[in-house]
Scaffold this motif. Structure first.
Motif, mmCIF file in Angstrom:
data_model
loop_
_atom_site.group_PDB
_atom_site.id
_atom_site.type_symbol
_atom_site.label_atom_id
_atom_site.label_comp_id
_atom_site.label_asym_id
_atom_site.label_seq_id
_atom_site.Cartn_x
_atom_site.Cartn_y
_atom_site.Cartn_z
ATOM 1 N N ASN A 259 -12.970 -8.669 -2.523
ATOM 2 C CA ASN A 259 -12.496 -7.185 -3.070
ATOM 3 C C ASN A 259 -11.825 -6.577 -1.629
ATOM 4 N N VAL A 260 -10.871 -5.732 -1.933
ATOM 5 C CA VAL A 260 -10.090 -5.003 -0.922
ATOM 6 C C VAL A 260 -10.362 -3.371 -1.392
ATOM 7 N N ARG A 261 -11.132 -2.775 -0.690
ATOM 8 C CA ARG A 261 -11.264 -1.168 -1.174
ATOM 9 C C ARG A 261 -10.737 -0.312 -0.438
ATOM 10 N N SER A 262 -9.946 0.757 -0.696
ATOM 11 C CA SER A 262 -9.200 1.586 -0.050
ATOM 12 C C SER A 262 -9.362 2.976 -0.490
ATOM 13 N N TYR A 263 -9.376 3.931 0.402
ATOM 14 C CA TYR A 263 -9.233 5.313 0.031
ATOM 15 C C TYR A 263 -7.573 5.857 0.272
ATOM 16 N N ASP A 264 -7.114 4.984 0.947
ATOM 17 C CA ASP A 264 -5.762 5.354 1.462
ATOM 18 C C ASP A 264 -4.773 4.451 0.848
ATOM 19 N N ILE A 265 -3.572 4.730 0.310
ATOM 20 C CA ILE A 265 -2.567 3.785 -0.104
ATOM 21 C C ILE A 265 -1.967 3.256 0.746
ATOM 22 N N ALA A 266 -1.432 3.712 2.099
ATOM 23 C CA ALA A 266 -0.769 3.209 3.081
ATOM 24 C C ALA A 266 -1.518 2.159 3.834
ATOM 25 N N SER A 267 -2.944 2.314 3.933
ATOM 26 C CA SER A 267 -3.978 1.234 4.400
ATOM 27 C C SER A 267 -4.087 0.062 3.421
ATOM 28 N N ARG A 268 -4.081 0.351 2.332
ATOM 29 C CA ARG A 268 -4.133 -0.589 1.188
ATOM 30 C C ARG A 268 -2.893 -1.691 1.377
ATOM 31 N N ASP A 269 -1.673 -0.982 1.615
ATOM 32 C CA ASP A 269 -0.549 -1.846 1.891
ATOM 33 C C ASP A 269 -0.348 -2.608 2.822
ATOM 34 N N ILE A 270 -1.051 -2.017 4.003
ATOM 35 C CA ILE A 270 -1.035 -2.996 5.195
ATOM 36 C C ILE A 270 -2.064 -3.996 5.089
ATOM 37 N N ASP A 296 -3.629 -6.405 -8.209
ATOM 38 C CA ASP A 296 -3.519 -5.025 -8.052
ATOM 39 C C ASP A 296 -4.842 -4.354 -9.223
ATOM 40 N N GLY A 297 -5.662 -3.785 -8.486
ATOM 41 C CA GLY A 297 -6.887 -3.046 -9.391
ATOM 42 C C GLY A 297 -6.749 -1.611 -9.704
ATOM 43 N N TYR A 298 -7.580 -1.020 -9.195
ATOM 44 C CA TYR A 298 -7.760 0.543 -9.481
ATOM 45 C C TYR A 298 -7.531 1.258 -7.942
ATOM 46 N N GLU A 299 -6.135 2.122 -8.133
ATOM 47 C CA GLU A 299 -5.869 2.794 -6.875
ATOM 48 C C GLU A 299 -6.789 3.700 -6.569
ATOM 49 N N PRO A 300 -6.890 4.174 -5.376
ATOM 50 C CA PRO A 300 -7.886 5.387 -5.105
ATOM 51 C C PRO A 300 -7.517 6.854 -5.828
ATOM 52 N N THR A 301 -8.605 7.511 -6.466
ATOM 53 C CA THR A 301 -8.427 8.728 -6.967
ATOM 54 C C THR A 301 -8.440 9.910 -6.105
ATOM 55 N N ILE A 302 -7.429 10.467 -6.048
ATOM 56 C CA ILE A 302 -6.978 11.520 -4.880
ATOM 57 C C ILE A 302 -6.873 12.916 -5.756
ATOM 58 N N ASN A 303 -7.704 13.836 -5.693
ATOM 59 C CA ASN A 303 -7.792 14.932 -6.596
ATOM 60 C C ASN A 303 -6.914 15.883 -5.838
ATOM 61 N N HIS A 304 -5.874 16.474 -6.808
ATOM 62 C CA HIS A 304 -4.889 17.531 -6.427
ATOM 63 C C HIS A 304 -5.568 18.740 -6.024
#
Length: 392
Positions: A259-270, A296-304
């Motif tokens: 599993n790769v888990r990320s809160y940040d999309i840029a970190s996920r790409d790295i 590619d699974g579920y992206e981080p959920t980032i509330n507006h």
């Protein structure tokens, strides 16, 4: 709308819906009976449009009586899990090996109650509300992706989206919300390694796939420590590693998954790029061939920020100042993020603190997972409060 009175009037009916759904759970993408139940209820409530989408999801539209305005989407997931229930409920699952162990039965009941109340009071708001009952959230690739591609965020165009998730807690009947990251993203990586078999006494004539796999697992650890900003949470967890056939044979193949888990999309790409770079490097060193499948699974959920503040302020105004707690909940991943990230739609996902039944608090997905049905009153109240403020 007199929110508290309306919720009390529908409460017993909502509990009945929840218990019926709990007794008859269905797995992801197999929710035919659940979807039919939802469809029939929404049709009974006389919403303006009710449609099956992607076979086992249901999407409905309710137009306000005050004229044109914004469109608010509210989402509930509907699927259950392959878990054998151990709650002891009188209304426990009647289906062996299946359970609503993540509260989705409550999510459906809450949104149905919200839809019924709003249909009876459609003259109290302008614009429209889209009710999304999503299939398949518990199983990659999730239901949100298919629903977005089917056009549920258009016709009419959705201006904002909200949703909630039931969580067991020492408290009952409050919501927990914040702007920014609230649910971590999750991808799956499968790796095949091909080497060359040989006798254990003559390793120089072989290409050891087992050794290559071990080197790969160790090398992965430097991605987090040396490539990711320490302020950003990133997790790589290797869950399986299988290699070889016998103690005296150099392994010619290995397989591992992570599993790769990320809160940040840029970190996920790295991380994604480095997984391939390290595989190439170790492949050259060991003369083994690496094949990576990055799912590619579920992206981080980032509330507006604006929508999160709207939800919090609306709940304080209509449900009381102590109804809201600022924070998040370590639930894991959820494909609610796709509605926002794929379409650029501002949204907010919040947690319904729902107490627990019995002798202990058990996390979501546990066979003894439980929560107090009275918490559903707050869930409906939160949705009605947002409608009152957003579509007034």
């Amino acid at each position: 709308m007199e929110i508290h009175r309306l919720i009390e009037e529908i409460y017993e009916e909502m509990v009945g819906w929840r218990r019926k759904l709990h007794e008859e759970p269905e797995l992801s993408f197999e929710e035919h009976q659940t979807a039919a139940f939802i469809y029939d209820k929404l049709a009974e409530f006389k919403l303006d449009r009710v449609d099956y989408v992607c076979e086992t999801a249901v999407v409905a539209l309710l137009n306000g009586g005050k004229g044109a305005g914004k469109c608010l989407a509210i989402r509930a997931d509907i699927d259950a899990l392959p878990v054998t229930e151990q709650t002891g409920y009188a209304f426990a699952s009647r289906r062996d090996g299946l359970m609503h162990a993540c509260g989705h039965d409550g999510h459906v009941a809450i949104l149905l109650a919200t839809a019924k109340i709003l249909a009876e009071h459609r003259d109290s708001f302008k614009g429209c509300i889209k009710f999304i009952f999503e299939h398949g959230e518990e199983k990659f690739p999730g239901g949100a992706k298919a629903l977005v591609h089917a056009g549920v965020m258009e016709h009419p165009h959705v201006d904002s989206i909200i949703g909630l998730h039931i969580v067991p807690s020492d408290e009952c009947g409050r919501i927990r919300i914040k702007s920014g990251p609230v649910a971590i993203g999750c991808d799956v990586v499968n790796v095949k390694i091909r080497g060359k078999s040989g006798h254990a006494a003559r390793p120089h004539e072989a290409h050891d796939a087992l050794l290559a796999s071990c080197q790969y697992v160790v090398a992965l650890q430097q991605i987090i420590s040396r490539n990711i900003d320490p302020k950003n949470t990133e997790i790589i967890s290797v869950g399986t590693l299988n290699a070889g056939t016998a103690v005296n044979i150099i392994a010619d193949h290995a397989r591992l998954s992570m599993n790769v888990r990320s809160y940040d999309i840029a970190s996920r790409d790295i991380t994604k790029r480095k997984l391939y770079d390290i595989a190439d490097g170790i492949g050259k060193i060991t003369d083994c061939a690496f094949e990576l499948e990055y799912v590619d699974g579920y992206e981080p959920t980032i509330n507006h920020e604006g929508v999160a503040e709207l939800v919090a302020d609306a709940c304080r105004k209509h449900l009381g100042g102590d109804s809201v707690e600022i924070g998040d909940y370590d639930l894991g991943s959820d494909d609610f993020s796709y509605y926002m990230n794929a379409t650029g739609t501002p949204g907010a996902y919040f947690f319904l603190l729902a107490g627990y039944e019995g002798g202990g608090r058990y996390v979501n997905h546990h066979p003894r997972f439980s929560w107090k049905e009275a918490a559903m009153k707050t869930g409906v109240g939160a949705y009605l409060a947002v409608v009152n403020e957003y579509l007034r």
